[in-house]
Design a protein around this motif. Structure first.
Motif, PDB file in Angstrom:
ATOM      1  N   GLN A   1       0.890  -1.218   0.089  1.00  0.00           N
ATOM      2  CA  GLN A   1       0.078  -0.031  -0.076  1.00  0.00           C
ATOM      3  C   GLN A   1       0.707   1.271  -0.032  1.00  0.00           C
ATOM      4  O   GLN A   1       0.370   2.138  -0.726  1.00  0.00           O
ATOM      5  CB  GLN A   1      -1.030   0.035   1.229  1.00  0.00           C
ATOM      6  N   GLU A   2       1.882   1.270   0.850  1.00  0.00           N
ATOM      7  CA  GLU A   2       2.729   2.510   0.834  1.00  0.00           C
ATOM      8  C   GLU A   2       3.349   2.586  -0.681  1.00  0.00           C
ATOM      9  O   GLU A   2       3.485   3.660  -0.848  1.00  0.00           O
ATOM     10  CB  GLU A   2       3.799   2.141   1.951  1.00  0.00           C
ATOM     11  N   ILE A   3       3.877   1.776  -1.055  1.00  0.00           N
ATOM     12  CA  ILE A   3       4.619   1.857  -2.538  1.00  0.00           C
ATOM     13  C   ILE A   3       3.626   2.427  -3.467  1.00  0.00           C
ATOM     14  O   ILE A   3       3.785   3.052  -4.261  1.00  0.00           O
ATOM     15  CB  ILE A   3       5.202   0.549  -2.788  1.00  0.00           C
ATOM     16  N   GLU A   4       2.425   1.748  -3.421  1.00  0.00           N
ATOM     17  CA  GLU A   4       1.283   2.116  -4.361  1.00  0.00           C
ATOM     18  C   GLU A   4       0.886   3.771  -4.209  1.00  0.00           C
ATOM     19  O   GLU A   4       0.706   4.343  -5.118  1.00  0.00           O
ATOM     20  CB  GLU A   4       0.122   1.391  -4.348  1.00  0.00           C
ATOM     21  N   ALA A   5       0.806   4.113  -2.978  1.00  0.00           N
ATOM     22  CA  ALA A   5       0.637   5.310  -2.989  1.00  0.00           C
ATOM     23  C   ALA A   5       1.797   6.383  -2.962  1.00  0.00           C
ATOM     24  O   ALA A   5       1.279   7.512  -3.740  1.00  0.00           O
ATOM     25  CB  ALA A   5       0.234   5.550  -1.213  1.00  0.00           C
ATOM     26  N   LYS A   6       2.870   5.909  -2.997  1.00  0.00           N
ATOM     27  CA  LYS A   6       4.168   6.777  -3.572  1.00  0.00           C
ATOM     28  C   LYS A   6       3.902   6.896  -4.840  1.00  0.00           C
ATOM     29  O   LYS A   6       4.398   7.932  -5.430  1.00  0.00           O
ATOM     30  CB  LYS A   6       5.535   6.176  -2.813  1.00  0.00           C
ATOM     31  N   LEU A   7       3.878   5.668  -5.739  1.00  0.00           N
ATOM     32  CA  LEU A   7       3.939   5.697  -6.877  1.00  0.00           C
ATOM     33  C   LEU A   7       2.693   6.660  -7.700  1.00  0.00           C
ATOM     34  O   LEU A   7       2.874   7.282  -8.706  1.00  0.00           O
ATOM     35  CB  LEU A   7       4.207   4.162  -7.561  1.00  0.00           C
ATOM     36  N   SER A   8       1.502   6.503  -7.082  1.00  0.00           N
ATOM     37  CA  SER A   8       0.368   7.425  -7.459  1.00  0.00           C
ATOM     38  C   SER A   8       0.449   8.796  -7.468  1.00  0.00           C
ATOM     39  O   SER A   8      -0.090   9.549  -8.149  1.00  0.00           O
ATOM     40  CB  SER A   8      -0.799   6.780  -6.703  1.00  0.00           C
TER      41      SER A   8
END
Length: 158
Positions: free
Chosen positions: A63-70
């Motif tokens: 979730q953290e990586i997906e949020a950063k990428l978004s």
């Protein structure tokens, strides 16, 4: 929501980690949970609880990586004309005015920062002191031992 500056390399590293978590780590944890369930009583099953804890960490990191990428703003300095100005993503060679010691840093996002590889966070005191300066400018950088004066001797858009 604030965008997170990221180099092309930084974005790729996060995408690689995300892919590894989803395609390798997550399926392994699911298998570990299934194995542990077969051992019976879940209340006193340490393997089951450890696997569930790992699952929580893994899902949290996904979730953290997906949020950063978004929210990322990928900046490719190789596509920007080098005008000698220090900006996010540039590689800067500086010289300590007092000791003549040369240091070379690349200014990157928080996730990519690794001082051993001379990758410094855009939010570090050194980067904050250098951004906006130009070739041959001097920058006073606050260090734990007090202010140090550096001269910018090279700015590369690599």
């Amino acid at each position: 929501m604030q965008s997170i500056p990221m180099t092309v390399r930084g974005e790729q590293l996060l995408r690689d980690e995300l892919n590894h978590l989803k395609s390798v780590v997550r399926p392994q944890i699911v298998a570990d949970i299934a194995d542990a369930r077969e051992h019976g009583d879940l209340k006193e099953n340490a393997e089951y609880h450890a696997a569930r804890e790992q699952q929580g960490f893994c899902e949290g990191r996904i979730q953290e990586i997906e949020a950063k990428l978004s929210t990322s703003q990928v900046i490719d300095v190789t596509k920007i004309e080098n005008n000698g100005k220090v900006i996010f993503g540039t590689t800067v060679t500086i010289c300590n005015v007092d000791t003549d010691e040369e240091l070379k840093y690349r200014i990157v996002g928080d996730d990519e920062a690794d001082i051993k590889s001379n990758l410094i966070s855009v939010n570090s005191p050194i980067a904050r002191g250098l951004i906006g300066k130009e070739l041959d400018d001097t920058a006073n950088i606050q260090t734990p031992n007090g202010a140090v004066e550096f001269e910018i001797i090279e700015v590369e858009y690599l």
